[in-house]
Motif scaffolding. Structure first.
Motif, mmCIF file in Angstrom:
data_model
loop_
_atom_site.group_PDB
_atom_site.id
_atom_site.type_symbol
_atom_site.label_atom_id
_atom_site.label_comp_id
_atom_site.label_asym_id
_atom_site.label_seq_id
_atom_site.Cartn_x
_atom_site.Cartn_y
_atom_site.Cartn_z
ATOM 1 N N PRO A 313 35.419 35.486 20.336
ATOM 2 C CA PRO A 313 35.359 36.864 20.836
ATOM 3 C C PRO A 313 36.252 37.055 22.058
ATOM 4 N N VAL A 314 37.032 38.101 22.044
ATOM 5 C CA VAL A 314 38.044 38.306 23.065
ATOM 6 C C VAL A 314 37.439 38.501 24.448
ATOM 7 N N SER A 315 36.187 38.893 24.524
ATOM 8 C CA SER A 315 35.543 39.065 25.830
ATOM 9 C C SER A 315 35.448 37.744 26.590
ATOM 10 N N LEU A 316 35.540 36.625 25.877
ATOM 11 C CA LEU A 316 35.459 35.314 26.506
ATOM 12 C C LEU A 316 36.777 34.884 27.134
ATOM 13 N N ALA A 317 37.794 35.731 27.057
ATOM 14 C CA ALA A 317 39.099 35.411 27.653
ATOM 15 C C ALA A 317 39.227 35.923 29.077
ATOM 16 N N ARG A 318 38.143 36.386 29.661
ATOM 17 C CA ARG A 318 38.220 36.928 31.012
ATOM 18 C C ARG A 318 38.528 35.838 32.026
ATOM 19 N N ILE A 319 39.395 36.154 32.984
ATOM 20 C CA ILE A 319 39.705 35.240 34.077
ATOM 21 C C ILE A 319 39.381 35.932 35.386
ATOM 22 N N GLY A 320 39.167 35.143 36.443
ATOM 23 C CA GLY A 320 38.698 35.699 37.700
ATOM 24 C C GLY A 320 39.818 36.080 38.641
ATOM 25 N N SER A 321 39.418 36.563 39.817
ATOM 26 C CA SER A 321 40.355 36.927 40.875
ATOM 27 C C SER A 321 39.826 36.356 42.184
ATOM 28 N N GLY A 322 40.644 36.394 43.241
ATOM 29 C CA GLY A 322 40.228 35.842 44.522
ATOM 30 C C GLY A 322 40.047 34.337 44.425
ATOM 31 N N VAL A 323 38.918 33.815 44.962
ATOM 32 C CA VAL A 323 38.658 32.366 44.862
ATOM 33 C C VAL A 323 38.422 31.959 43.418
ATOM 34 N N HIS A 324 38.180 32.950 42.555
ATOM 35 C CA HIS A 324 38.029 32.690 41.131
ATOM 36 C C HIS A 324 39.362 32.900 40.397
ATOM 37 N N GLY A 325 40.437 33.227 41.142
ATOM 38 C CA GLY A 325 41.696 33.629 40.534
ATOM 39 C C GLY A 325 42.246 32.614 39.568
ATOM 40 N N GLY A 326 42.510 33.045 38.334
ATOM 41 C CA GLY A 326 43.061 32.177 37.316
ATOM 42 C C GLY A 326 42.041 31.261 36.680
ATOM 43 N N ALA A 327 40.801 31.305 37.120
ATOM 44 C CA ALA A 327 39.762 30.467 36.522
ATOM 45 C C ALA A 327 39.175 31.184 35.305
ATOM 46 N N PRO A 328 38.883 30.445 34.231
ATOM 47 C CA PRO A 328 38.315 31.074 33.030
ATOM 48 C C PRO A 328 36.826 31.345 33.223
ATOM 49 N N THR A 329 36.524 32.401 33.943
ATOM 50 C CA THR A 329 35.142 32.657 34.354
ATOM 51 C C THR A 329 34.202 32.905 33.176
ATOM 52 N N ALA A 330 34.667 33.631 32.158
ATOM 53 C CA ALA A 330 33.788 33.918 31.014
ATOM 54 C C ALA A 330 33.442 32.635 30.264
ATOM 55 N N GLY A 331 34.443 31.784 30.067
ATOM 56 C CA GLY A 331 34.189 30.510 29.398
ATOM 57 C C GLY A 331 33.269 29.628 30.212
#
Length: 483
Positions: A313-331
Motif C-alpha cells: 500500500p502506497v501509504s506505507l511510503a511516507r518519509i519523515g521531516s526534521g529529525v525524522h527527515g528521510g526516515a521511512p516513518t510509516a514502515g
C-alpha cells in the motif's frame, strides 16, 4: 516525476559498518548463541564453523555487492531479484525478506526480555515492552542519529569481548592453548547442522549495507563496509568462541555451557571481578537493543522500497521531516505494530522467550541464506544479459556459481540437521515447519507478483526500478532536486 529517496548521503562507511556489525551483535552472539551452540550440539569445532561460513559467504557477498552497485534499492533483495529474475521473483524475495528480518527482530524481544528479567525480577514481557518503546522511538529518527547510538554501544561491547579473549588465552585450562576447536574433524560430526544454523544466524545483519545505498555517501563505502563486516564477524567470532573453549578446556566446553548458561560472565568474573560482570551485562543489554534497532531499520526500508513502487500500500511510503527527515516513518511504525502483536501472542500462548529466540532466529537465518542464494542466481542472469559490463569474469560468472553452490551446501546441511539445534527427537517433522513457512512466503509473493502482472502491468514493470514516491511533499521533491 522526480524520485524521492531516503536521506541522501547521510551515512558514511564507518556508520554502515557499525550498523552491519551491530546487527550481528558480538556480545549477544558470544553470551547467547555460542554458549547455546556448545550446549545444544556438543560440537567442539564451533570456532572453525565461523571461518568456514565466512569463506562460504564470500563469493555470495561478492556477486551480491557487485550487482547492488547497479541496482541501489532500500529493499535490496527484492530489487536485485526483480532486476535479475523478473518482477514476480522480486516480490517473492521481498516477502521472504520481510518475514526473515521481522522474525529475527521478534526473536530478540524474547532474548532481551529473558536477559533483563533475570536481572530485575520483572516479567520478561514487561522488559520486552520497554525495549519496544526504545526501538520504536529511535526507529523513526534519521539513520545518522541512530549511528551515534550504535558507535558507543558497539565499541564498548567489542572491548569487553577482547578482555575476555585476553583472559582466556592468557590463562588456558590445563596450562596450554589447545587448537582442537579449529580441527576439521571436530566440526564434521553429529550436530554440524545445528552449528551451521546458529552460525548463519550470528552472521545475519552483515549483509544489510546495500539496503542503505540511497543514504550512503558512495557505493565504495557500501562495498567496503560489507566486506569489512563479513571479515570482522567471521574472524572475531571464531577467535572469541575459541577463547571460551580454551578457558574451560575444549573437552569440557559442552558440559560447562550446559551447566552454566552465563559461562562468558563467569570467565569475566573469575579474571576481572564483579564490576566487569555488571558492565558486561549492561553492554549485553545494549548489544541486543542495537541489533533490534538495526533489523527494525532494515524492515522499515523494505516496506518503504516496496510501497514506493506500489507493491505494498502506497501509504506505507511516507518519509519523515526534521529529525525524522528521510526516515521511512510509516514502515517503522508498521514494524513496531507487528512486533508488539507478536510479543502479545507469545505471552498469551505461554511460549518460553528463549524458545521464541531460538526458533525465530533459526528460521530467519534460513530465510536470509535462501535470499543470498537467490541473489547469486539473479546476479548471474543480470550480468549475462549485459548488466555491469565492466565487471570481471570473477564477479560476473565465477562468484555467483561458486557462491550459489556453497550456499546450497550450507543450506542443505542446516535444514537436514535442525533437530540437533531445536531440541527435538531425531527424525521429527517439527523442524520442517521453518523451511515450509519460508517456502510458503516465497510462493505467496510469487503468486502476488503474477497477479499484479496481470492486473497492473505498469506497476509490475516498475518493480525493482525505484518508482517515484507519490506521497512526497513539494519540499521533499525540491530537496531531492538540490542534491
Amino acid at each position: 516525476m522526480t524520485q524521492i529517496s531516503l536521506a541522501r548521503k547521510s551515512v558514511g562507511g564507518i556508520s554502515l559498518w557499525l550498523f552491519q556489525v551491530g546487527a550481528s551483535a558480538p556480545l549477544t552472539v558470544l553470551a547467547g548463541s555460542v554458549v547455546a551452540t556448545y550446549a545444544a550440539t556438543g560440537v567442539v569445532g564451533v570456532p572453525l564453523s565461523f571461518l568456514v561460513l565466512a569463506v562460504a559467504l564470500l563469493p555470495l557477498t561478492l556477486s551480491y555487492v557487485a550487482m547492488s552497485r547497479y541496482v541501489p534499492h532500500p529493499a535490496i533483495f527484492y530489487g536485485l531479484s526483480a532486476r535479475g529474475l523478473g518482477g514476480a521473483a522480486g516480490v517473492a524475495s521481498g516477502a521472504v525478506a520481510l518475514l526473515s528480518y521481522n522474525a529475527i527482530q521478534w526473536s530478540l524481544y524474547g532474548l532481551f526480555g529473558y536477559t533483563v528479567a533475570g536481572l530485575t525480577g520483572l516479567p520478561w514481557w514487561v522488559c520486552a515492552a520497554l525495549a519496544w518503546v526504545t526501538v520504536g522511538v529511535l526507529g523513526v529518527l534519521r539513520v545518522d542519529i541512530n549511528a551515534t547510538f550504535f558507535a558507543w554501544a558497539l565499541l564498548a561491547e567489542i572491548a569487553v569481548v577482547v578482555l575476555l579473549d585476553l583472559a582466556a588465552f592468557g590463562n588456558p585450562a590445563g596450562g596450554s592453548i589447545s587448537a582442537a576447536p579449529l580441527a576439521f574433524d571436530n566440526l564434521v560430526v553429529d550436530g554440524l547442522g545445528g552449528v551451521l544454523a546458529l552460525g548463519i544466524a550470528a552472521f545475519v545483519g552483515y549483509e544489510s549495507g546495500p539496503a542503505y545505498a540511497e543514504e550512503a555517501r558512495s557505493s565504495r563505502s557500501v562495498t567496503a563496509a560489507t566486506f569489512g563486516a563479513l571479515a570482522f564477524v567471521g574472524v572475531f567470532y571464531a577467535l572469541s568462541s575459541w577463547a571460551l573453549a580454551v578457558a574451560v578446556g575444549p573437552a569440557n566446553v559442552s558440559a560447562a555451557a550446559n551447566a552454566d548458561p552465563d559461562l562468558p560472565m563467569t570467565v569475566l568474573k573469575e579474571h576481572y571481578g564483579n564490576p566487569m560482570v555488571w558492565i558486561a551485562t549492561l553492554l549485553l543489554i545494549s548489544s541486543i537493543l542495537a541489533a533490534m534497532l538495526s533489523f527494525h531499520n532494515g524492515v522499515a526500508r523494505y516496506v518503504f522500497g516496496m510501497a514506493r513502487e506500489q507493491v505494498l500500500p502506497v501509504s506505507l511510503a511516507r518519509i519523515g521531516s526534521g529529525v525524522h527527515g528521510g526516515a521511512p516513518t510509516a514502515g517503522s511504525l508498521l514494524q513496531s505494530a507487528a512486533a508488539i502483536v507478536v510479543v502479545l501472542l507469545t505471552v498469551v500462548l505461554g511460549v518460553d522467550p528463549m524458545a521464541m529466540f531460538t526458533w525465530l532466529a533459526t528460521g530467519a537465518a534460513i530465510g536470509v541464506l535462501v535470499l543470498l542464494i537467490t541473489t547469486a542466481v539473479a546476479s548471474f542472469v543480470f550480468f549475462a544479459r549485459g548488466g555491469g559490463a565492466g565487471e570481471s569474469v570473477l564477479t560476473r560468472r565465477i562468484a555467483p556459481i561458486v557462491g550459489g553452490l556453497l550456499g546450497l551446501a550450507v543450506l542443505g546441511v542446516t535444514v537436514f540437521n535442525l533437530d540437533s539445534l531445536l531440541g527435538v527427537d531425531p527424525g521429527s517433522a517439527l523442524p520442517w515447519i521453518l523451511p515450509v513457512i519460508i517456502a510458503l512466503a516465497a510462493v505467496a509473493g510469487l503468486v502476488g507478483g503474477l497477479v499484479l502482472r496481470s492486473r497492473n502491468r505498469e506497476v509490475y514493470d516498475g518493480i525493482g526500478h525505484g518508482q517515484p514516491n507519490p506521497l512526497a511533499t513539494p519540499e521533499q521533491r525540491l530537496a531531492e532536486l538540490e542534491i
